[in-house]
Write an enzyme that holds these catalytic residues in place. Structure first.
Site, PDB file in Angstrom:
ATOM      1  N   VAL A  61       0.803  -1.229   0.000  1.00 58.85           N
ATOM      2  CA  VAL A  61       0.000   0.000   0.000  1.00 58.85           C
ATOM      3  C   VAL A  61       0.835   1.278   0.000  1.00 58.85           C
ATOM      4  O   VAL A  61       0.282   2.377  -0.057  1.00 58.85           O
ATOM      5  CB  VAL A  61      -0.991   0.032   1.185  1.00 58.85           C
ATOM      6  CG1 VAL A  61      -1.988  -1.107   1.083  1.00 58.85           C
ATOM      7  CG2 VAL A  61      -0.252   0.026   2.520  1.00 58.85           C
ATOM      8  N   ASN A  89      -7.203  -1.523   6.111  1.00 58.35           N
ATOM      9  CA  ASN A  89      -6.779  -2.179   7.346  1.00 58.35           C
ATOM     10  C   ASN A  89      -5.265  -2.351   7.459  1.00 58.35           C
ATOM     11  O   ASN A  89      -4.742  -2.498   8.563  1.00 58.35           O
ATOM     12  CB  ASN A  89      -7.461  -3.552   7.442  1.00 58.35           C
ATOM     13  CG  ASN A  89      -6.940  -4.380   8.599  1.00 58.35           C
ATOM     14  OD1 ASN A  89      -7.357  -4.217   9.736  1.00 58.35           O
ATOM     15  ND2 ASN A  89      -6.012  -5.283   8.312  1.00 58.35           N
ATOM     16  N   SER A 133      -7.418   3.746  15.578  1.00 58.21           N
ATOM     17  CA  SER A 133      -7.013   3.147  16.850  1.00 58.21           C
ATOM     18  C   SER A 133      -7.395   4.102  17.973  1.00 58.21           C
ATOM     19  O   SER A 133      -7.515   5.313  17.758  1.00 58.21           O
ATOM     20  CB  SER A 133      -5.500   2.911  16.873  1.00 58.21           C
ATOM     21  OG  SER A 133      -5.045   2.584  18.172  1.00 58.21           O
ATOM     22  N   TYR A 159       3.068   5.984  15.398  1.00 57.38           N
ATOM     23  CA  TYR A 159       1.802   5.259  15.228  1.00 57.38           C
ATOM     24  C   TYR A 159       0.615   6.159  15.580  1.00 57.38           C
ATOM     25  O   TYR A 159      -0.378   6.217  14.844  1.00 57.38           O
ATOM     26  CB  TYR A 159       1.818   4.017  16.122  1.00 57.38           C
ATOM     27  CG  TYR A 159       0.570   3.166  16.031  1.00 57.38           C
ATOM     28  CD1 TYR A 159       0.389   2.283  14.969  1.00 57.38           C
ATOM     29  CD2 TYR A 159      -0.425   3.234  17.013  1.00 57.38           C
ATOM     30  CE1 TYR A 159      -0.752   1.487  14.894  1.00 57.38           C
ATOM     31  CE2 TYR A 159      -1.554   2.449  16.937  1.00 57.38           C
ATOM     32  CZ  TYR A 159      -1.717   1.572  15.881  1.00 57.38           C
ATOM     33  OH  TYR A 159      -2.850   0.795  15.799  1.00 57.38           O
ATOM     34  N   ALA A 171       0.466   9.400  15.524  1.00 52.93           N
ATOM     35  CA  ALA A 171       0.330  10.433  14.500  1.00 52.93           C
ATOM     36  C   ALA A 171      -0.397   9.886  13.277  1.00 52.93           C
ATOM     37  O   ALA A 171      -1.262  10.551  12.693  1.00 52.93           O
ATOM     38  CB  ALA A 171       1.708  10.962  14.105  1.00 52.93           C
ATOM     39  N   SER A 172      -0.063   8.656  12.896  1.00 54.90           N
ATOM     40  CA  SER A 172      -0.692   8.066  11.710  1.00 54.90           C
ATOM     41  C   SER A 172      -2.177   7.807  11.949  1.00 54.90           C
ATOM     42  O   SER A 172      -3.017   8.072  11.080  1.00 54.90           O
ATOM     43  CB  SER A 172       0.018   6.765  11.311  1.00 54.90           C
ATOM     44  OG  SER A 172      -0.223   5.717  12.243  1.00 54.90           O
ATOM     45  N   LYS A 173      -2.532   7.307  13.128  1.00 56.15           N
ATOM     46  CA  LYS A 173      -3.934   6.981  13.397  1.00 56.15           C
ATOM     47  C   LYS A 173      -4.775   8.232  13.652  1.00 56.15           C
ATOM     48  O   LYS A 173      -5.967   8.273  13.325  1.00 56.15           O
ATOM     49  CB  LYS A 173      -4.026   6.009  14.576  1.00 56.15           C
ATOM     50  CG  LYS A 173      -3.444   4.629  14.266  1.00 56.15           C
ATOM     51  CD  LYS A 173      -4.093   3.978  13.052  1.00 56.15           C
ATOM     52  CE  LYS A 173      -3.598   2.572  12.802  1.00 56.15           C
ATOM     53  NZ  LYS A 173      -4.257   1.940  11.627  1.00 56.15           N
ATOM     54  N   ILE A 225      -6.705  -5.522  20.870  1.00 55.81           N
ATOM     55  CA  ILE A 225      -7.353  -6.655  20.208  1.00 55.81           C
ATOM     56  C   ILE A 225      -6.351  -7.799  20.053  1.00 55.81           C
ATOM     57  O   ILE A 225      -5.159  -7.566  19.825  1.00 55.81           O
ATOM     58  CB  ILE A 225      -7.886  -6.234  18.817  1.00 55.81           C
ATOM     59  CG1 ILE A 225      -8.789  -4.997  18.924  1.00 55.81           C
ATOM     60  CG2 ILE A 225      -8.649  -7.393  18.170  1.00 55.81           C
ATOM     61  CD1 ILE A 225     -10.032  -5.166  19.781  1.00 55.81           C
TER      62      ILE A 225
END
Length: 252
Positions: free
Chosen positions: A63, A89, A141, A157, A159-161, A190
């Site tokens: 991706v 996802n 998230s 992470y 920052a990305s979410k 999860i």
């Protein structure tokens, strides 16, 4: 939540939550393109769907590469004629203290977790616009800042979410005139390969569970049920939302 005959693309679907989403959507009657970086592992998931009398297609796609994303969408359209649902996802989560985080690690996380979502959504939406319908579900998230939380050693992470949640709202506004809905899901902890490093440290695991009122880790299938809802016409008046599924973590 009927999606029988709908054409779905699930990225990051070779394992973990992505695999669970692919299986759940196929069980609900959708034709599912199982996409990830390993064609062999995607084919195993597609074969599992086939054994359950479902219809699936394995497609290799990194991706972070636009040409592979465009080829993925073209492959799906060539086979089934359309794209009705995209489940963004694919993602990575690697713990690294902020002061030790390298530029390369930052770029890789943002490229996969945010840029990849943008590129996949754009490619799929161009097909959805033609048919004047569609649904995009982005996996964010609880570690998304804003109304979510920050997280130690996960600056890149988070920052990305956080970007995924913001992008979801913007896309919902732009695509609503084309009858395309865009929503996000913000899972808490999860049971997937992503939390193996946390589970390996009993003290860290117990500290995290102490913040979850239900005091347990969620199951991938529980998130997949929400994916199915947001992908189906059962949620026909919901767009631009980020739905939290975290056992009550943020309620604390």
């Amino acid at each position: 939540m009927d999606i029988k005959g709908k054409v779905v693309i699930v990225t990051g679907a070779r394992r973990g939550m992505g695999k669970s989403h692919a299986l759940a959507l196929a069980k609900a009657g959708a034709k599912v393109a199982v996409s990830d970086i390993s064609l062999e592992e995607c084919q195993k998931v597609a074969d599992e769907i086939g054994r359950e009398k479902g219809e699936a297609l394995a497609v290799k796609c990194d991706v972070t590469k636009k040409e592979e994303i465009d080829n993925m969408v073209k492959t799906v359209v060539d086979k089934w004629g359309r794209v009705d649902i995209l489940v963004n996802n694919a993602g990575i989560c690697q713990f690294k203290p902020f002061l030790e985080l390298t530029e390369e690690e930052w770029d890789r996380t943002l490229d996969i977790n945010l840029k990849g979502y943008f590129l996949c959504a754009q490619a799929a939406a161009k097909e959805m616009v033609k048919q004047k319908s569609g649904a995009i579900v982005n996996i964010a998230s609880v570690a998304m800042g804003q109304v979510g939380i920050g997280f130690l050693s996960l600056t890149h992470y988070c920052a990305s979410k956080g970007g995924v949640a913001a992008m979801t709202k913007a896309l919902a506004l732009e695509l609503a005139p084309h009858n395309i809905r865009v929503n996000a899901i913000a899972p808490g902890m999860i049971e997937t390969p992503m939390i193996e490093s946390v589970k390996s440290d009993p003290k860290t695991m117990e500290a995290m569970l102490a913040q979850v009122p239900m005091h347990r880790v969620g199951k991938p299938e529980e998130v997949s049920n929400l994916v199915l809802f947001l992908a189906s016409d059962a949620s026909s008046y919901i767009t631009g939302s980020t739905v939290v599924i975290d056992g009550g973590w943020l309620a604390g």
